[in-house]
Design an enzyme around this catalytic site. Structure first.
Site, PDB file in Angstrom:
ATOM      1  N   ARG A 234       2.027  22.811 -71.788  1.00  0.00           N
ATOM      2  CA  ARG A 234       0.861  21.602 -71.675  1.00  0.00           C
ATOM      3  C   ARG A 234      -0.398  22.134 -71.063  1.00  0.00           C
ATOM      4  O   ARG A 234      -0.374  22.929 -70.346  1.00  0.00           O
ATOM      5  CB  ARG A 234       1.556  20.737 -70.734  1.00  0.00           C
ATOM      6  CG  ARG A 234       2.836  19.744 -71.466  1.00  0.00           C
ATOM      7  CD  ARG A 234       2.229  18.671 -72.362  1.00  0.00           C
ATOM      8  NE  ARG A 234       3.053  17.999 -73.030  1.00  0.00           N
ATOM      9  CZ  ARG A 234       3.691  18.313 -74.259  1.00  0.00           C
ATOM     10  NH1 ARG A 234       3.405  19.432 -75.018  1.00  0.00           N
ATOM     11  NH2 ARG A 234       4.745  17.468 -74.905  1.00  0.00           N
ATOM     12  N   HIS A 282      -2.740  22.556 -80.695  1.00  0.00           N
ATOM     13  CA  HIS A 282      -1.237  22.271 -80.444  1.00  0.00           C
ATOM     14  C   HIS A 282      -0.506  21.984 -81.615  1.00  0.00           C
ATOM     15  O   HIS A 282      -0.129  21.030 -82.206  1.00  0.00           O
ATOM     16  CB  HIS A 282      -1.415  20.689 -79.947  1.00  0.00           C
ATOM     17  CG  HIS A 282      -0.254  20.499 -78.828  1.00  0.00           C
ATOM     18  ND1 HIS A 282      -0.346  19.625 -77.909  1.00  0.00           N
ATOM     19  CD2 HIS A 282       1.101  20.524 -79.068  1.00  0.00           C
ATOM     20  CE1 HIS A 282       0.777  19.326 -77.431  1.00  0.00           C
ATOM     21  NE2 HIS A 282       1.679  20.071 -77.983  1.00  0.00           N
TER      22      HIS A 282
HETATM   23  P1  NDP Z   1      13.156  22.275 -71.113  1.00  0.00           P
HETATM   24  O1  NDP Z   1      13.305  20.949 -70.288  1.00  0.00           O
HETATM   25  O2  NDP Z   1      14.491  22.589 -72.098  1.00  0.00           O
HETATM   26  O3  NDP Z   1      13.157  23.523 -70.190  1.00  0.00           O
HETATM   27  C1  NDP Z   1      12.387  23.613 -69.134  1.00  0.00           C
HETATM   28  C2  NDP Z   1      12.599  25.195 -68.320  1.00  0.00           C
HETATM   29  O4  NDP Z   1      11.610  25.178 -67.357  1.00  0.00           O
HETATM   30  C3  NDP Z   1      14.121  25.154 -67.655  1.00  0.00           C
HETATM   31  O5  NDP Z   1      14.430  26.664 -67.807  1.00  0.00           O
HETATM   32  C4  NDP Z   1      13.594  24.933 -66.368  1.00  0.00           C
HETATM   33  O6  NDP Z   1      14.368  25.482 -65.395  1.00  0.00           O
HETATM   34  C5  NDP Z   1      12.133  25.434 -66.084  1.00  0.00           C
HETATM   35  N1  NDP Z   1      11.556  24.942 -64.972  1.00  0.00           N
HETATM   36  C6  NDP Z   1      11.119  23.538 -64.848  1.00  0.00           C
HETATM   37  N2  NDP Z   1      10.757  23.283 -63.593  1.00  0.00           N
HETATM   38  C7  NDP Z   1      10.440  24.435 -63.098  1.00  0.00           C
HETATM   39  C8  NDP Z   1       9.784  24.869 -61.836  1.00  0.00           C
HETATM   40  N3  NDP Z   1       9.222  24.199 -60.856  1.00  0.00           N
HETATM   41  N4  NDP Z   1      10.000  26.250 -61.568  1.00  0.00           N
HETATM   42  C9  NDP Z   1      10.523  27.099 -62.493  1.00  0.00           C
HETATM   43  N5  NDP Z   1      10.965  26.826 -63.803  1.00  0.00           N
HETATM   44  C10 NDP Z   1      11.159  25.624 -63.836  1.00  0.00           C
HETATM   45  O7  NDP Z   1      11.821  22.245 -72.099  1.00  0.00           O
HETATM   46  P2  NDP Z   1      11.767  22.646 -73.362  1.00  0.00           P
HETATM   47  O8  NDP Z   1      12.029  24.233 -73.718  1.00  0.00           O
HETATM   48  O9  NDP Z   1      11.984  21.896 -74.387  1.00  0.00           O
HETATM   49  O10 NDP Z   1       9.888  22.516 -73.392  1.00  0.00           O
HETATM   50  C11 NDP Z   1       9.005  23.455 -72.920  1.00  0.00           C
HETATM   51  C12 NDP Z   1       7.715  23.336 -72.998  1.00  0.00           C
HETATM   52  O11 NDP Z   1       7.306  23.384 -74.314  1.00  0.00           O
HETATM   53  C13 NDP Z   1       7.154  21.549 -72.447  1.00  0.00           C
HETATM   54  O12 NDP Z   1       6.165  21.796 -71.720  1.00  0.00           O
HETATM   55  C14 NDP Z   1       6.946  21.101 -73.664  1.00  0.00           C
HETATM   56  O13 NDP Z   1       5.921  19.998 -73.474  1.00  0.00           O
HETATM   57  C15 NDP Z   1       6.115  22.096 -74.615  1.00  0.00           C
HETATM   58  N6  NDP Z   1       6.222  21.967 -76.152  1.00  0.00           N
HETATM   59  C16 NDP Z   1       5.204  22.273 -76.696  1.00  0.00           C
HETATM   60  C17 NDP Z   1       5.103  22.447 -77.918  1.00  0.00           C
HETATM   61  C18 NDP Z   1       3.740  22.727 -78.660  1.00  0.00           C
HETATM   62  O14 NDP Z   1       3.628  22.751 -79.825  1.00  0.00           O
HETATM   63  N7  NDP Z   1       2.740  23.469 -78.008  1.00  0.00           N
HETATM   64  C19 NDP Z   1       6.029  21.799 -78.741  1.00  0.00           C
HETATM   65  C20 NDP Z   1       7.102  21.339 -77.975  1.00  0.00           C
HETATM   66  C21 NDP Z   1       7.279  21.234 -76.709  1.00  0.00           C
HETATM   67  P3  NDP Z   1      15.848  25.166 -64.914  1.00  0.00           P
HETATM   68  O15 NDP Z   1      16.748  24.855 -66.259  1.00  0.00           O
HETATM   69  O16 NDP Z   1      16.373  26.125 -63.930  1.00  0.00           O
HETATM   70  O17 NDP Z   1      15.426  24.049 -64.094  1.00  0.00           O
END
Ligand code: NDP
Length: 319
Positions: A234, A282
């Site tokens: 993001r 994007h």
């Molecule tokens: P998920 O919710 O499945 O995964 C999030 C991951 O981030 C988890 O491993 C979580 O760890 C970790 N995380 C969250 N907060 C923290 C923190 N404070 N410190 C360290 N690790 C953290 O997300 P997705 O994989 O589905 O999506 C990832 C990103 O991709 C999002 O920002 C989404 O908006 C973006 N996106 C972008 C697209 C594009 O076209 N550019 C398309 C689709 C998505 P834990 O599990 O240990 O909490």
């Protein structure tokens, strides 16, 4: 009390996604389940008859206007935009898009971007621009360290694919977790240790109050000198002025950026003309209508039969 519609009822779904092709979404949903009743905003009819809103960038406050809404289903994986609406109905389940097509597309994009930096096509593009014939030896993939921030649905898959492709991969999440061939780190305490070896850093974190601005000067300073950045999460994760400063200082060599603080990227924004930054609009992983509609229908169908909804967001955590 369960918010699901009564057994045997016909589910009434509203496509509430102003920037999207609503009729195409309606067709995709009906192809996946002809028994659905699908309405497309703004032709809503009686708001009290909507069970589930399939939403993306709705007008602020709009989701609060459906008195019998039972769930909100996000069109995309990231729900930060929906949750940023102060009137978002937080008492309802919010489901995010977890779809195999989304993961495949993201993995392909990330692999391509990482290879571009690994093979130094970023460096050669600059040399070509200047008419310079200059050769650089490069390491094997197995000697190149790639770091993935965020090991969820998308980051976890991408990290695994990069490891399977032959890179040395490390990953960082809230908690350390097991992914074959990936050395993982967990939490803020291990962030610098994680960053210290990442020659190519990929960001796939969700946008939350804790991750906003994480791609900043301190993070870049913790990377090996001359590292590259692939940012596909993001826009608000990145402090854009810190990226320019790190590139100017040589701390970073180049970047591939798919997401921006303001989208579309405004005319005159320095990223447009900076040859060290490859920008894409994007597109790292665009939700596939057919695949997403099948995913939504399967999830909501199970719910109607009494199963729990899958992929419900923890609104408190924000992802
Ligand atoms: P998920 O919710 O499945 O995964 C999030 C991951 O981030 C988890 O491993 C979580 O760890 C970790 N995380 C969250 N907060 C923290 C923190 N404070 N410190 C360290 N690790 C953290 O997300 P997705 O994989 O589905 O999506 C990832 C990103 O991709 C999002 O920002 C989404 O908006 C973006 N996106 C972008 C697209 C594009 O076209 N550019 C398309 C689709 C998505 P834990 O599990 O240990 O909490």
């Amino acid at each position: 009390m369960t918010p699901r519609p009564p057994a045997g009822a016909r589910l009434r779904l509203l496509v509430l996604a102003p920037g999207e092709d609503g009729d195409a979404w309606r067709a995709a949903f009906l192809a996946a389940d002809p028994t659905l009743e699908v309405r497309v905003w703004p032709e809503v009819g009686d708001r009290a008859q909507v069970d589930v809103a399939f939403a993306w960038k709705p007008p602020p406050g709009e989701l609060a206007r459906y008195p019998n809404l039972r769930a909100v289903y996000a069109l995309g994986a990231g729900v930060d935009g929906l949750l940023s609406d102060p009137e978002f109905p937080r008492d309802l389940p919010l489901v995010r898009m977890v779809d195999p097509a989304l993961g495949r597309l993201m993995t392909e994009y990330v692999t391509g971007a990482v290879l571009r930096h690994h093979c130094e096509w970023d460096r050669y593009a600059l040399l070509q621009r200047d008419g310079v014939w200059e050769r650089h030896a490069r390491p094997f993939m197995s000697d190149r360290v790639v770091g993935v921030m965020g090991l969820g649905e998308l980051g976890g898959r991408a990290a695994l694919a990069l490891a399977q492709a032959g890179f040395t991969v490390r990953g960082w999440a809230s908690r350390s977790r097991e992914i074959a061939g990936v050395r993982t780190f967990g939490g803020d305490r291990e962030l610098d240790a994680f960053l210290s070896a990442c020659e190519i850093l990929v960001c796939l974190l969700p946008l939350t109050e804790r991750t906003r601005g994480v791609l900043c000067a301190a993070t870049f300073a913790a990377l090996p000198r001359g590292a590259a950045l692939v940012h596909v999460a993001r826009g608000a994760h990145l402090v854009e002025s810190d990226l320019i400063a790190a590139l100017d200082a040589g701390q970073l060599r180049s970047a591939t950026i798919d997401v921006f603080e303001r989208e579309p990227l405004p005319p005159g924004h320095p990223f447009w003309t900076d040859p060290r930054i490859l920008i894409t609009p994007h597109v790292a992983s665009i939700t596939s209508r057919a695949s997403a509609a099948r995913t939504v229908v399967a999830n909501l169908g199970g719910w109607m039969r009494g199963e729990p909804l899958r992929d419900v967001v923890d609104a408190r955590r924000g992802y």
